[in-house]
Motif scaffolding. Structure first.
Motif, PDB file in Angstrom:
ATOM      1  N   LYS A  21       0.831  -1.203   0.000  1.00 26.82           N
ATOM      2  CA  LYS A  21       0.000   0.000   0.000  1.00 26.82           C
ATOM      3  C   LYS A  21       0.868   1.255   0.000  1.00 26.82           C
ATOM      4  CE  LYS A  21      -3.921  -2.224   2.313  1.00 26.82           C
ATOM      5  NZ  LYS A  21      -4.661  -2.353   3.600  1.00 26.82           N
ATOM      6  N   LYS A  22       1.943   1.243   0.774  1.00 28.90           N
ATOM      7  CA  LYS A  22       2.847   2.390   0.799  1.00 28.90           C
ATOM      8  C   LYS A  22       3.462   2.634  -0.581  1.00 28.90           C
ATOM      9  CE  LYS A  22       4.403   2.322   5.675  1.00 28.90           C
ATOM     10  NZ  LYS A  22       4.816   3.680   6.042  1.00 28.90           N
ATOM     11  N   LEU A  23       3.957   1.565  -1.199  1.00 28.79           N
ATOM     12  CA  LEU A  23       4.598   1.713  -2.503  1.00 28.79           C
ATOM     13  C   LEU A  23       3.592   2.106  -3.583  1.00 28.79           C
ATOM     14  CD1 LEU A  23       7.201  -1.207  -2.596  1.00 28.79           C
ATOM     15  CD2 LEU A  23       7.585   1.207  -2.056  1.00 28.79           C
ATOM     16  N   GLN A  24       2.389   1.554  -3.524  1.00 23.05           N
ATOM     17  CA  GLN A  24       1.376   1.917  -4.510  1.00 23.05           C
ATOM     18  C   GLN A  24       1.032   3.396  -4.416  1.00 23.05           C
ATOM     19  OE1 GLN A  24      -0.226  -0.241  -7.089  1.00 23.05           O
ATOM     20  NE2 GLN A  24      -0.106   1.920  -7.622  1.00 23.05           N
ATOM     21  N   ASN A  25       0.907   3.908  -3.201  1.00 27.04           N
ATOM     22  CA  ASN A  25       0.624   5.332  -3.028  1.00 27.04           C
ATOM     23  C   ASN A  25       1.784   6.187  -3.518  1.00 27.04           C
ATOM     24  OD1 ASN A  25      -1.838   4.647  -1.966  1.00 27.04           O
ATOM     25  ND2 ASN A  25      -1.336   5.206   0.151  1.00 27.04           N
ATOM     26  N   MET A  26       2.999   5.711  -3.294  1.00 27.96           N
ATOM     27  CA  MET A  26       4.180   6.432  -3.779  1.00 27.96           C
ATOM     28  C   MET A  26       4.169   6.519  -5.309  1.00 27.96           C
ATOM     29  SD  MET A  26       8.233   5.496  -3.281  1.00 27.96           S
ATOM     30  CE  MET A  26       8.265   4.204  -4.551  1.00 27.96           C
ATOM     31  N   VAL A  27       3.897   5.407  -5.969  1.00 27.90           N
ATOM     32  CA  VAL A  27       3.868   5.381  -7.429  1.00 27.90           C
ATOM     33  C   VAL A  27       2.740   6.257  -7.973  1.00 27.90           C
ATOM     34  CG1 VAL A  27       3.479   3.898  -9.442  1.00 27.90           C
ATOM     35  CG2 VAL A  27       4.986   3.119  -7.610  1.00 27.90           C
TER      36      VAL A  27
END
Length: 374
Positions: free
Chosen positions: A362-368
């Motif tokens: 979830k953190k990485l998806q939001n970053m992308v």
């Protein structure tokens, strides 16, 4: 399997051309991912690194057997790479899932770096933030293997994807601070021999087609005077002989905490970034990775970097709270007041091995998502 380095370069260059055509900011990760449950190898993320001892890894390999361990690692690397590609990360890593930590994995490939139980040395390190039993330098350091080995790990990972895979290695200052020295007269002499060992691996990686090579040197932020005296110079020497088409990256976080949501850990002073910025920017590194999510920097810091790209941490790696797209966007929008759009890359603060997989994704998806909107 024989691997054509030119085919690898061509495949990766196509992918990077596609990335450059995308709107938005580029994204990457720093290094580690959590090990899956079936890979039960001990590491310092599972124990809280202040309680980790290399002897645990020694015993695990003896009991498990190297072939079975390698099989499990290969499976885990494949899964981690698939996750990153599916999330849309532009430059990925192998997740460092085959490493007990980012330092010892490299040191085990050096002669006279002893991991024998009877030669481990108790040491307080990271400015007193940690204490543990450490491997010990007992003689002159040189490569253990006749041929460079990092490029073999990189090739194995890069063959799984057309997305560029970055290779990560520890730097001299960080190796020295995470080990004991019973041979060299001083740290500077030890550092010079480490530079030779690291540079051999870096050159071989570049020759094999790896276009993103990162050296992790967080101890620079703990020991800024040593960094200014010779550490930055030695770090630059680690990249000697590497062509201009290879991105030379250094990572300078302020330290891993002991466990997830640990707010009391003594991290390095983030103000040291200001002390080192101009010297780092003038040293010839292509990209410099700094943390900003766990603790916000004064973003005017970015004005000190006139040449280098900045890989800016926008998600915390040891905090379970998930940064929203809007929060990341707002922080990066502020950062872009001080640095050109094409010199800013988004990443986590550091490695991700503390995080549960669902939170991590979830953190990485939001970053992308934020990166593509900026």
């Amino acid at each position: 399997m024989l691997i054509d380095k030119y085919s690898l370069r061509l495949s990766i260059s196509y992918k990077m051309h596609a990335v450059s055509e995308n709107l938005g900011l580029q994204t990457t990760v720093i290094g580690s991912f959590p090990k899956p449950e079936y890979l039960e190898a001990p590491d310092w993320f599972k124990t809280g690194h202040t309680n980790y001892s290399p002897s645990a890894h020694n015993e695990y390999i003896k009991s498990q057997g190297m072939p079975e361990y390698v099989k499990s690692v290969n499976k885990a690397v494949d899964e981690v790479i698939t996750d990153q590609v599916d999330l849309g990360i532009d430059v990925i890593t192998d997740g460092e899932v085959g490493r007990e930590n980012y330092v010892f994995h490299f040191c085990r490939k050096l002669k006279n770096f002893s991991f024998k139980d009877e030669e481990l040395t108790f040491k307080v390190y990271r400015n007193g933030a940690c204490e543990a039993y450490m491997p010990t330098v007992v003689g002159p350091l040189e490569p253990l293997l006749d041929e460079p080995w990092c490029q073999l790990e990189w090739k194995k990972a890069q063959l799984l994807t057309s997305t560029p895979v970055k290779m990560t290695l520890p730097g001299p200052m960080t190796i020295i601070n995470t080990s004991a020295n019973n041979y060299y007269k001083n740290d500077k002499d030890l550092s010079l021999d480490l530079v030779k060992c690291i540079n051999r691996e870096v050159r071989a990686l570049a020759e094999s087609g790896c276009r993103h090579i990162q050296i992790d040197e967080p101890v620079m932020v703990r020991l800024p005077q040593t960094a200014l005296d010779y550490g930055i110079k030695h770090l630059k020497m680690c990249f000697e002989g590497v062509d201009e088409d290879v991105e030379k990256i250094i990572h300078l976080c302020c330290g891993y905490p002991r466990y997830l949501d640990d707010e009391s850990y003594m991290k390095a002073d983030k103000e040291v970034y200001l002390q080192l910025a101009e010297t780092l920017d003038g040293a010839g590194f292509d990209a410099i990775s700094i943390e900003d999510a766990h603790r916000y920097n004064d973003l005017s810091l970015l004005k000190k970097f006139k040449k280098s790209k900045i890989i800016m941490g926008v998600v915390a790696v040891a905090r379970s709270e998930i940064e929203t797209v809007e929060k990341i966007e707002a922080r990066v929008t502020e950062a872009l007041k001080y640095i050109d759009h094409d010199r800013l890359v988004l990443a986590p603060d550091c490695g991700l091995a503390f995080l549960p997989r669902d939170i991590l994704q979830k953190k990485l998806q939001n970053m992308v998502t934020a990166a593509r909107k900026l």
